[in-house]
Enzyme design. Structure first.
Site, PDB file in Angstrom:
ATOM      1  N   GLU A 218       5.274   1.094  14.722  1.00 18.33           N
ATOM      2  CA  GLU A 218       4.128   1.853  15.257  1.00 18.33           C
ATOM      3  C   GLU A 218       3.299   0.986  16.198  1.00 18.33           C
ATOM      4  OE1 GLU A 218       1.903   4.061  12.360  1.00 18.33           O
ATOM      5  OE2 GLU A 218       0.335   4.578  13.800  1.00 18.33           O
TER       6      GLU A 218
ATOM      7  N   ASP B 198       1.240   9.865   4.819  1.00 13.61           N
ATOM      8  CA  ASP B 198      -0.113   9.808   4.243  1.00 13.61           C
ATOM      9  C   ASP B 198      -1.162  10.035   5.338  1.00 13.61           C
ATOM     10  OD1 ASP B 198       0.074   7.362   5.485  1.00 13.61           O
ATOM     11  OD2 ASP B 198      -0.619   6.178   3.779  1.00 13.61           O
ATOM     12  N   SER B 199      -0.692  10.288   6.574  1.00 19.29           N
ATOM     13  CA  SER B 199      -1.587  10.777   7.632  1.00 19.29           C
ATOM     14  C   SER B 199      -2.256  12.069   7.181  1.00 19.29           C
ATOM     15  CB  SER B 199      -0.808  10.996   8.932  1.00 19.29           C
ATOM     16  OG  SER B 199       0.357  11.762   8.706  1.00 19.29           O
TER      17      SER B 199
ATOM     18  N   ASP C 286       5.685   9.188   1.879  1.00 19.16           N
ATOM     19  CA  ASP C 286       4.905   7.960   2.056  1.00 19.16           C
ATOM     20  C   ASP C 286       4.328   7.482   0.730  1.00 19.16           C
ATOM     21  OD1 ASP C 286       4.570   6.500   4.375  1.00 19.16           O
ATOM     22  OD2 ASP C 286       3.112   7.882   5.247  1.00 19.16           O
TER      23      ASP C 286
ATOM     24  N   GLU D 245       4.270   0.318   3.900  1.00 15.21           N
ATOM     25  CA  GLU D 245       3.791  -0.433   5.058  1.00 15.21           C
ATOM     26  C   GLU D 245       3.637  -1.911   4.725  1.00 15.21           C
ATOM     27  OE1 GLU D 245       0.061   1.254   6.347  1.00 15.21           O
ATOM     28  OE2 GLU D 245       0.908   3.264   6.534  1.00 15.21           O
TER      29      GLU D 245
HETATM   30  O1  KIV Z   1       1.583   8.769   7.771  1.00 13.39           O
HETATM   31  C1  KIV Z   1       2.219   9.012   8.809  1.00 13.39           C
HETATM   32  O2  KIV Z   1       2.229  10.116   9.338  1.00 13.39           O
HETATM   33  C2  KIV Z   1       2.968   7.912   9.393  1.00 13.39           C
HETATM   34  C3  KIV Z   1       3.450   8.076  10.800  1.00 13.39           C
HETATM   35  C4  KIV Z   1       2.311   7.910  11.727  1.00 13.39           C
HETATM   36  C5  KIV Z   1       4.581   7.179  11.116  1.00 13.39           C
HETATM   37  O3  KIV Z   1       3.149   6.897   8.777  1.00 13.39           O
END
Ligand code: KIV
Length: 266
Positions: free
Chosen positions: A181, A45-46, A84, A114
């Site tokens: 992280e 979700d980045s 995610d 998370e």
């Molecule tokens: O959303 C993402 O890219 C992540 C990574 C930073 C582990 O959760």
């Protein structure tokens, strides 16, 4: 090409063969990453930050995650794909079940969420119905405002023992993988040694079972955000193409020459 399986990733932990992970959000990059031999693609979700330009990952929706997961799966040749779960899509067990189903139906092989012990029932439910779960501890970006910013977690003893307790609980609940992280390298090592499931680190030192970076960060595209744990692989000697940079990342993770102490926290 054969698809990487969860069984293979568990074997890699036992054999101390580092697991290589990068994020991707579209078919072209997924195709390139898998052709270079990446083990796992994370549709993170980045994307809320690097694709959409938001300040945080909070605005990302399940529909957007499904759209990007489908694109990645179409381009992927061989990697294991993790999708995610976005902000608040797993706030209750029922919501988690509905939204994880959508991600799996989009082609993900596993979902990532998370949080710590409070997710025990959710992880147990998803695992019971056959949805593989990757947990995510330490700096959890969906809670960035509650955490007071993007900062290292687990530096004091109380926080460190909470993260260890969370990791054990999530494994007991049925999680099959754990992202750590921005935690001190020693803490990540302790957790990695204690768990039977693979740990994947980002800013967590060299001793985790695998490493992950956000693709656009390791390609040096993000000029406003250069945390200590990011290395720009495009700027490395001998790298002429994006494929070269990805291949060098894979090699350095496999050889454990990335990350170094310069990319890690104490
Ligand atoms: O959303 C993402 O890219 C992540 C990574 C930073 C582990 O959760």
């Amino acid at each position: 090409m054969k698809l990487t399986t969860l069984h293979k990733l568990s074997q890699m932990k036992l054999e101390k063969d580092p697991i290589t992970v990068l994020t991707a959000y579209d078919a072209t990059y997924a195709n390139l990453l898998s052709k270079q031999g990446i083990d796992v693609i994370l549709v993170g979700d980045s994307l809320g930050m690097v694709i959409q330009g938001n300040r945080t990952t909070v605005p990302v929706t399940i529909e957007q995650m499904c759209y990007h997961t489908e694109a990645v799966v179409r381009g992927n040749q061989s990697a294991f794909v993790i999708g995610d779960m976005p902000y608040m899509t797993y706030a209750t067990v029922d919501a988690a079940l509905d939204n994880a189903t959508l991600l799996m139906q989009s082609g993900a092989n596993m979902v990532k969420l998370e949080g710590g012990e409070w997710l025990f029932d959710t992880v147990a439910k998803l695992s019971d119905v056959g949805i593989p779960v990757c947990a995510h501890l330490g700096l959890t970006p969906q809670s960035v405002d509650a955490l007071g910013g993007y900062r290292v977690q687990g530096r004091d003893e109380e926080q460190a023992s909470q993260i260890i307790q969370d990791a054990i609980a999530l494994q007991e609940a049925g999680a099959s993988m754990l992202v750590l992280e921005c935690v001190p390298a020693d803490l990540a090592k302790k957790i990695t040694d204690q768990l039977s499931i693979p740990t994947i680190g980002i800013g967590a030192g060299v001793h985790t079972d695998g490493q992950v970076l956000v693709l656009y960060d390791m390609l040096g595209l993000n000029l406003d955000f250069r945390p200590k744990f990011v290395k720009d692989f495009v700027a490395e000697k001998g790298v002429e193409t994006i494929a070269d940079a990805i291949s060098l990342y894979i090699r350095q993770v496999k050889e454990r020459s990335f990350p170094t102490a310069d990319h890690s926290f104490e």
